[in-house]
Structure formats: structure tokens, C-alpha cells
Design a protein around this motif. Structure first.
Motif, PDB file in Angstrom:
ATOM      1  N   ASP A   1      30.935   7.742  11.476  1.00 43.01           N
ATOM      2  CA  ASP A   1      31.109   6.893  12.660  1.00 43.01           C
ATOM      3  C   ASP A   1      32.030   5.714  12.376  1.00 43.01           C
ATOM      4  N   TYR A   2      31.884   5.113  11.182  1.00 42.26           N
ATOM      5  CA  TYR A   2      32.755   3.992  10.816  1.00 42.26           C
ATOM      6  C   TYR A   2      34.184   4.483  10.649  1.00 42.26           C
ATOM      7  N   TYR A   3      34.330   5.653  10.054  1.00 38.36           N
ATOM      8  CA  TYR A   3      35.653   6.250   9.874  1.00 38.36           C
ATOM      9  C   TYR A   3      36.318   6.492  11.228  1.00 38.36           C
ATOM     10  N   ARG A   4      35.555   6.989  12.206  1.00 41.82           N
ATOM     11  CA  ARG A   4      36.094   7.216  13.544  1.00 41.82           C
ATOM     12  C   ARG A   4      36.539   5.895  14.176  1.00 41.82           C
ATOM     13  N   PHE A   5      35.716   4.867  13.993  1.00 47.18           N
ATOM     14  CA  PHE A   5      36.035   3.548  14.542  1.00 47.18           C
ATOM     15  C   PHE A   5      37.346   3.026  13.972  1.00 47.18           C
ATOM     16  N   ILE A   6      37.479   3.069  12.650  1.00 46.83           N
ATOM     17  CA  ILE A   6      38.690   2.566  12.004  1.00 46.83           C
ATOM     18  C   ILE A   6      39.909   3.387  12.408  1.00 46.83           C
ATOM     19  N   THR A   7      39.747   4.698  12.528  1.00 42.04           N
ATOM     20  CA  THR A   7      40.855   5.556  12.955  1.00 42.04           C
ATOM     21  C   THR A   7      41.325   5.156  14.347  1.00 42.04           C
ATOM     22  N   HIS A   8      40.375   4.916  15.254  1.00 46.10           N
ATOM     23  CA  HIS A   8      40.738   4.491  16.606  1.00 46.10           C
ATOM     24  C   HIS A   8      41.475   3.153  16.575  1.00 46.10           C
ATOM     25  N   VAL A   9      40.980   2.220  15.772  1.00 48.92           N
ATOM     26  CA  VAL A   9      41.604   0.892  15.697  1.00 48.92           C
ATOM     27  C   VAL A   9      43.032   1.003  15.159  1.00 48.92           C
ATOM     28  N   LYS A  10      43.247   1.880  14.193  1.00 51.09           N
ATOM     29  CA  LYS A  10      44.601   2.067  13.655  1.00 51.09           C
ATOM     30  C   LYS A  10      45.551   2.597  14.729  1.00 51.09           C
ATOM     31  N   PHE A  11      45.076   3.566  15.516  1.00 52.16           N
ATOM     32  CA  PHE A  11      45.901   4.099  16.596  1.00 52.16           C
ATOM     33  C   PHE A  11      46.198   3.003  17.624  1.00 52.16           C
ATOM     34  N   PHE A  12      45.184   2.196  17.903  1.00 51.98           N
ATOM     35  CA  PHE A  12      45.383   1.086  18.841  1.00 51.98           C
ATOM     36  C   PHE A  12      46.442   0.127  18.307  1.00 51.98           C
ATOM     37  N   ALA A  13      46.358  -0.195  17.016  1.00 57.22           N
ATOM     38  CA  ALA A  13      47.316  -1.119  16.412  1.00 57.22           C
ATOM     39  C   ALA A  13      48.743  -0.577  16.503  1.00 57.22           C
ATOM     40  N   GLN A  14      48.891   0.713  16.330  1.00 58.85           N
ATOM     41  CA  GLN A  14      50.217   1.324  16.453  1.00 58.85           C
ATOM     42  C   GLN A  14      50.751   1.191  17.879  1.00 58.85           C
ATOM     43  N   ARG A  15      49.882   1.371  18.872  1.00 60.96           N
ATOM     44  CA  ARG A  15      50.312   1.205  20.265  1.00 60.96           C
ATOM     45  C   ARG A  15      50.697  -0.248  20.547  1.00 60.96           C
TER      46      ARG A  15
END
Length: 278
Positions: free
Chosen positions: A200-214
Motif C-alpha cells: 500500500d505504501y509502495y502504491r502511494f509513493i508510485t502515485h505521488v511520483k506520477f503526480f510530481a511528473q505531471r
């Protein structure tokens, strides 16, 4: 081969001659078996070896709950992608894509359809990866009897874009900085540390990274989820308040306004990593 760990009836962990963990899959391969039992090799349908230990651990955790057919479908799509794109892919895609397909179909079964506001931009700028996404939809329909909407072709394409080993990320430093900041806001809000090895933490961080790229590419999701956000605002009040703190921080530091869709995703991911907190 000897079983070192049983994940479910269809999946076990053993080791090869080099001492690397190897995932063995097959219908009923672990039925009635336990650690130390011999693997019946004629039952083995598929083997997986991930070189990175952290990736192997995440993949193992994922396979405990994900049915074998999703893993096999994901592998079929990845194999097609390797041929279509003609380049190496980071092995993390086995985790990301399998999890994505499983989570997406779960949402579909609950009647939840997510639109991809960057659908046509992805199709335009990443035509080869988008073609892989389109093929993926055909494979999913054929193998799992689930017809996903075309938006998912773009979501799947993003996994192949981000899994390209040859792809240089000009935003690597900034993405890391933004991810760290958001992570700190959540930890401070809940006054806790999280299990950073959890899925779950890994999913959260992955989402945040994608958000940061946007954010760094000055791309926005359109505000199409106001009603859903209003629902989450009342259902997960504390998580929503935490998301607002992130929104305020990002606006102050980057003059970037989080859309309702971004807040929906953030609130949902924060809920997943905090749901077991007292």
C-alpha cells in the motif's frame, strides 16, 4: 525443487542453483503442501525470477492475493510490449502492471470507471506504448472476459513509458523532492511512520511520483470528479484534510492548483496507508 514458502494454492517460492528466489506457479501446485515439500515439476506452468530483492518481495506480497490468471495475462502483455517496443523494460513493470490490471478490474466490478484526461495526449506522443495498451485491452478481453474502456489503454501505456530502462528522467531530482515533501506532510499529519516495505505504501509513493511528473510538466487532470470528491470528503474526513494540506503546500511552492481528481486520488491512497492506524 523444495518449497521454501507457500503463497497460495497456485504459487510457491523455491530457489534455483544460484540461490535466487524463484516463484513457481501452477494450478494446485501447493495444494496440501507445506515448507520442505517437494515441488511436482509437471505442475509448474510458469516461473518468475526478479533480480532485485525489493522487487521480488513486493511481487511476492502481490501474489498472495492476486489470482494466477491476472499474473499470466500481465506477463503476456509485457512480452508483447517488449517485442513491440524493441527495448529493455525495468522488471518493476511485472509488479506495477499486474497490480494495475487487478485493481482496475476490481473497480469495474464495483461499477467505478476512471477517465484518463491525458488519453489522446498519450496516444499522440507515445504511439508505440499506446498501441501496447490497446493490445492489452484485447488480451484482457480474450483471457479474462472483461472489456475495459479505451481510457485504460493510456493508463497501461504509462506503465511501459515509465518502465523503459533507456528513458532518462530529466525531473528525477525534483520528483524526489516533491515526493519527499508530500510523504512528510502525511507522516506529520498522522504523527506516525509507515511500513515502507508494504504494498500500500509502495502504491502511494508510485502515485505521488506520477503526480510530481505531471506537476513539473505543467499537466493537469480536469475537474471531473467533484461529486466523488464530495463523497470522499465526508466518508474519509481526516484523509481529505490531509490532502488539503498537500494542496496548500504545492500551491505555495509551485503555484500549481490540485484538481478535484488529484484530490480524489490522494485521499484514496492516504486512506489505504492509514486505514489500520488506531
Amino acid at each position: 525443487m523444495i518449497i521454501e514458502r507457500v503463497l497460495n494454492n497456485n504459487t510457491v517460492i523455491s530457489s534455483n542453483g544460484k540461490g535466487l528466489d524463484i516463484l513457481l506457479m501452477g494450478k494446485g501446485i501447493a495444494f496440501g503442501k507445506k515448507k520442505g515439500s517437494k515441488v511436482e515439476m509437471e505442475q509448474v506452468e510458469k516461473t518468475f525470477i526478479l533480480q532485485d530483492k525489493n522487487n521480488q518481495n513486493k511481487f511476492t506480497e502481490l501474489l498472495i492475493n492476486v489470482p494466477m490468471e491476472y499474473v499470466l495475462v500481465s506477463e503476456k502483455i509485457i512480452n508483447f510490449g517488449k517485442i513491440k517496443l524493441g527495448r529493455a523494460l525495468n522488471e518493476i513493470i511485472y509488479i506495477n502492471l499486474t497490480d494495475h490490471i487487478y485493481s482496475t478490474i476490481e473497480r469495474y466490478q464495483e461499477g467505478i470507471r476512471l477517465k484518463n484526461p491525458l488519453l489522446w495526449d498519450i496516444a499522440r506522443f507515445y504511439p508505440d506504448e499506446y498501441a501496447v495498451g490497446e493490445k492489452a485491452l484485447a488480451i484482457i478481453k480474450s483471457e479474462l472476459n472483461v472489456e475495459l474502456e479505451i481510457d485504460e489503454a493510456a493508463f497501461i501505456a504509462l506503465h511501459f513509458i515509465n518502465a523503459s530502462d533507456s528513458k532518462t528522467n530529466d525531473y528525477a531530482y525534483e520528483v524526489t523532492s516533491i515526493t519527499k515533501k508530500i510523504d512528510e506532510i502525511v507522516k506529520e499529519h498522522y504523527n506516525t511512520e509507515f511500513d515502507e516495505s508494504s504494498l500500500d505504501y509502495y502504491r502511494f509513493i508510485t502515485h505521488v511520483k506520477f503526480f510530481a511528473q505531471r506537476l513539473l510538466a505543467h499537466e493537469h487532470y480536469d475537474d471531473e470528479d467533484d461529486d466523488l470528491l464530495e463523497t470522499l470528503k465526508h466518508k474519509y474526513e481526516n484523509e481529505y484534510v490531509c490532502s488539503l494540506k498537500i494542496k496548500e503546500s504545492i500551491l505555495m511552492d509551485y503555484q500549481y492548483e490540485l484538481s478535484a481528481t488529484e484530490l480524489v486520488y490522494l485521499t484514496a491512497h492516504i486512506r489505504r496507508i492509514t486505514k489500520n492506524l488506531n
